[in-house]
Design a protein around this motif. Structure first.
Motif, short mmCIF file in Angstrom:
data_model
loop_
_atom_site.label_atom_id
_atom_site.label_comp_id
_atom_site.label_asym_id
_atom_site.label_seq_id
_atom_site.Cartn_x
_atom_site.Cartn_y
_atom_site.Cartn_z
N GLU A 191 0.81 -1.22 0.00
CA GLU A 191 0.00 0.00 0.00
C GLU A 191 0.84 1.27 0.00
N TYR A 192 2.14 1.16 0.33
CA TYR A 192 3.02 2.33 0.36
C TYR A 192 4.09 2.28 -0.75
N GLY A 193 3.84 1.46 -1.74
CA GLY A 193 4.76 1.43 -2.87
C GLY A 193 5.57 0.15 -2.95
N GLU A 194 6.13 -0.09 -4.14
CA GLU A 194 6.81 -1.34 -4.43
C GLU A 194 8.11 -1.51 -3.65
N VAL A 195 8.87 -0.44 -3.48
CA VAL A 195 10.16 -0.56 -2.79
C VAL A 195 9.96 -0.91 -1.33
N LEU A 196 9.05 -0.22 -0.65
CA LEU A 196 8.77 -0.54 0.75
C LEU A 196 8.23 -1.96 0.88
N GLU A 197 7.43 -2.38 -0.10
CA GLU A 197 6.91 -3.75 -0.10
C GLU A 197 8.06 -4.76 -0.19
N LYS A 198 9.01 -4.48 -1.09
CA LYS A 198 10.18 -5.36 -1.22
C LYS A 198 10.95 -5.46 0.09
N CYS A 199 11.15 -4.30 0.72
CA CYS A 199 11.90 -4.28 1.97
C CYS A 199 11.20 -5.09 3.05
N MET A 200 9.90 -4.87 3.19
CA MET A 200 9.16 -5.59 4.22
C MET A 200 9.11 -7.08 3.92
N ASN A 201 8.95 -7.44 2.67
CA ASN A 201 8.95 -8.86 2.30
C ASN A 201 10.28 -9.53 2.65
N LEU A 202 11.38 -8.82 2.42
CA LEU A 202 12.69 -9.37 2.74
C LEU A 202 12.82 -9.60 4.24
N LEU A 203 12.41 -8.61 5.04
CA LEU A 203 12.53 -8.73 6.50
C LEU A 203 11.62 -9.83 7.05
N VAL A 204 10.42 -9.92 6.52
CA VAL A 204 9.49 -10.96 6.98
C VAL A 204 10.01 -12.34 6.58
N SER A 205 10.56 -12.45 5.40
CA SER A 205 11.13 -13.73 4.96
C SER A 205 12.26 -14.17 5.87
N LEU A 206 13.15 -13.22 6.23
CA LEU A 206 14.22 -13.53 7.17
C LEU A 206 13.66 -13.97 8.51
N GLY A 207 12.65 -13.23 8.97
CA GLY A 207 12.03 -13.59 10.24
C GLY A 207 11.42 -14.98 10.22
N ASP A 208 10.76 -15.33 9.12
CA ASP A 208 10.18 -16.67 8.99
C ASP A 208 11.25 -17.75 9.03
N ILE A 209 12.35 -17.51 8.31
CA ILE A 209 13.43 -18.50 8.25
C ILE A 209 14.01 -18.75 9.63
N TYR A 210 14.21 -17.68 10.41
CA TYR A 210 14.91 -17.81 11.70
C TYR A 210 13.97 -17.85 12.91
N GLY A 211 12.67 -17.94 12.66
CA GLY A 211 11.73 -18.12 13.77
C GLY A 211 11.45 -16.88 14.58
N ALA A 212 11.55 -15.71 13.97
CA ALA A 212 11.25 -14.47 14.69
C ALA A 212 9.75 -14.36 14.91
N GLU A 213 9.37 -13.85 16.08
CA GLU A 213 7.95 -13.70 16.38
C GLU A 213 7.39 -12.38 15.89
N LYS A 214 8.28 -11.39 15.68
CA LYS A 214 7.83 -10.05 15.31
C LYS A 214 9.01 -9.23 14.78
N LEU A 215 8.73 -8.01 14.36
CA LEU A 215 9.75 -7.03 14.04
C LEU A 215 9.93 -6.09 15.23
N ILE A 216 11.15 -5.58 15.41
CA ILE A 216 11.41 -4.62 16.48
C ILE A 216 12.07 -3.38 15.91
N PRO A 217 11.83 -2.21 16.53
CA PRO A 217 12.47 -0.97 16.05
C PRO A 217 13.98 -1.01 16.26
N ILE A 218 14.70 -0.35 15.37
CA ILE A 218 16.16 -0.21 15.49
C ILE A 218 16.51 1.27 15.58
#
Length: 394
Positions: free
Chosen positions: A14-41
Motif C-alpha cells: 500500500e506504500y509502494g513497491e520498494v517498501l513492499e520489497k523491503c518488508m517482504n525481505l525482512l518478513v522472509s528472514l524472520g520466517d526463516i529464523y523463527g522471529a515472532e515479530k519485528l522490532i524498532p532499530i
C-alpha cells in the motif's frame, strides 16, 4: 510472524513497491529464523557499497531504490566503497571502475544514507548505546557493536541492512535475544604483551576453532579498542563469530559464562602456526596496507611517529586506510604530511580488500590485519606478508 496493521499495509504494497520489497525481505528472514515479530532499530550500517563486490547487478538494484525516492528512516552509515571517493585519480584507480563506484555512492546519497564509507562507524558518529537494537552489516562492525559496546545486532547482509534502514525495523531473533548471547567456549590466552598483529592471529585461530560460537576470553589484560577491533575482525573473517566476551573487559562478560563450557588454551606456539598459515609469500611487498578495519587516529599517529623517528623512506607503496573523519584530523595534526613525505598515503573510504588492487598491479601485500590476511588471497588474488607493521616498515 506477528505484524502490526501498519506493517501489514507495507507488506501488502500500500506504500509502494520498494517498501513492499523491503518488508517482504525482512518478513522472509524472520520466517526463516523463527522471529515472532519485528522490532524498532536505532541505526543501520549498510554493506554492499563497493562496485567490486556488488557489480552491475547490485548497481541496478540500488538504482531502483534511488529512482523511487524512498529514504532511510533511521541514521544509516555506509561500509567502505571500492576507492577513495575524492582522490581516486591520484591513487591510480581505473576510470571505468570509478564511474560505476560514483554512481553507487550517488544512489545511496539519494536515499539519505550518510556517505561515511567506513567499517568503523562507531568512531565517526554512529555509536549505539548498550543493549540498543541495531541492524548492522559488515562483520567487524557487527562484532565490535555486539561485543565491545553491548548493542544488539545480527550479522546482516547488505540487502537486509538496507531494508531495515528504510523500514526502521529488524526481525527479532538471534543476537537480539539475551539467551542467544551466552558464551559457548572458554579461551585461555597465555600470551604476553600482544600487539595488533598478534591479536589478529589469535582471532584467526579462535574463529576457525569455535566456528559460529561465542568465545569467552580469559587472561587478556590492558587491551585497547584498536586491539579489540582487530581481534573481533579476524574472528569474523575466519568464521561466523559475531559476538565475543573478554573477562573483566566487555560489558556482558559477567553474565555470559557457565561452568560447563569447552576450554581451549592458546599460547605463542599457536600464534606462530597462525603466522605461518597467514603468510603466503617471503618476497618483498609491492604494497604495505593497514586499516582493515579502518585505522583509528591513535593507529595513524603511531605509524606517523614511527616513520618520523626512524626516518623511513618507503621502497613500495603504503596505504593507511581510514575514514574521512579520521583523515581530516590526521591532516590537521600533521600526520598526513609525515606519511606522504615518506612515500605513503592516507587512503579514505576504502581498504585493500574491497578495492580493485589486483587490477592496479598490486600482487604482494604486507599487512598486520588478520582480517585482510584471510580475505586478500581469495578476494584480491594477492600473496600476503603478515606481521608486525613496524617490522614491515623497517
Amino acid at each position: 510472524m506477528y505484524l502490526t496493521k501498519e506493517e501489514e499495509k507495507i507488506y501488502d504494497g500500500e506504500y509502494g513497491e520498494v517498501l513492499e520489497k523491503c518488508m517482504n525481505l525482512l518478513v522472509s528472514l524472520g520466517d526463516i529464523y523463527g522471529a515472532e515479530k519485528l522490532i524498532p532499530i536505532s541505526s543501520s550500517q549498510i554493506s554492499g557499497v563497493s562496485y567490486k563486490t556488488i557489480g552491475d547487478i547490485g548497481l541496478e538494484f540500488l538504482r531502483d531504490f534511488a529512482n523511487e525516492k524512498v529514504e532511510v528512516s533511521v541514521p544509516s552509515t555506509l561500509n567502505p566503497c571500492g576507492m577513495d571517493v575524492d582522490n581516486w585519480k591520484k591513487l591510480g584507480f581505473p576510470e571505468d571502475f570509478a564511474k560505476k563506484q560514483l554512481e553507487i555512492i550517488d544512489c545511496f546519497k539519494k536515499i539519505g544514507a550518510e556517505i561515511s564509507c567506513t567499517c568503523t562507524p562507531y568512531l565517526t558518529g554512529n555509536l549505539p548505546r548498550f543493549r540498543e537494537h541495531i541492524a548492522w552489516a559488515e562483520s567487524s562492525a557487527v562484532s565490535f557493536a555486539n561485543s565491545v559496546i553491548g548493542a544488539k545486532t545480527n550479522r546482516e547482509g547488505g540487502p537486509a541492512a538496507l531494508a531495515s534502514a528504510i523500514i526502521g525495523k529488524t526481525p527479532y531473533y538471534g543476537y537480539h535475544l539475551d539467551e542467544n548471547r551466552k558464551a559457548t567456549h572458554i579461551i585461555e590466552v597465555n600470551i604476553e604483551n600482544p600487539s595488533i598483529d598478534v591479536y589478529g592471529a589469535l582471532g584467526y585461530i579462535v574463529g576457525k576453532t569455535v566456528k559460529n560460537g561465542i568465545p569467552y576470553f580469559k587472561n587478556i589484560k590492558n587491551i585497547n579498542n584498536d586491539e579489540l577491533k582487530a581481534l573481533g575482525a579476524a574472528m569474523a573473517a575466519s568464521s561466523g563469530v559475531a559476538l565475543y566476551h573478554v573477562e573483566n573487559i566487555t560489558p556482558e562478560a559477567k553474565k555470559a559464562i557457565d561452568d560447563n563450557l569447552e576450554k581451549i588454551t592458546i599460547d605463542m606456539d599457536d600464534i606462530k602456526d597462525a603466522y605461518e598459515e597467514l603468510n603466503t609469500c617471503n618476497e618483498a611487498p609491492d604494497l604495505i596496507c593497514i586499516g582493515c578495519p579502518h585505522c583509528s587516529l591513535r593507529e595513524i599517529k603511531e605509524i606517523a611517529e614511527f616513520i618520523k623517528k626512524n626516518s623511513i623512506k618507503l621502497k613500495c607503496d603504503l596505504w593507511i586506510c581510514t575514514s574521512l573523519h579520521m583523515k581530516a584530523i590526521a591532516d590537521r595534526m600533521g600526520y598526513t604530511r609525515i606519511i606522504e613525505k615518506a612515500g605513503g598515503e592516507i587512503v579514505k573510504d576504502t581498504c585493500m580488500v574491497v578495492a580493485p588492487i589486483e587490477d592496479m598491479g598490486y600482487k604482494r601485500v604486507a599487512t598486520n590485519s588478520g582480517k585482510a590476511g584471510v580475505y586478500l588471497p581469495s578476494f584480491c588474488k594477492s600473496e600476503v606478508i603478515y606481521g608486525n607493521i613496524k617490522d614491515i616498515l623497517k
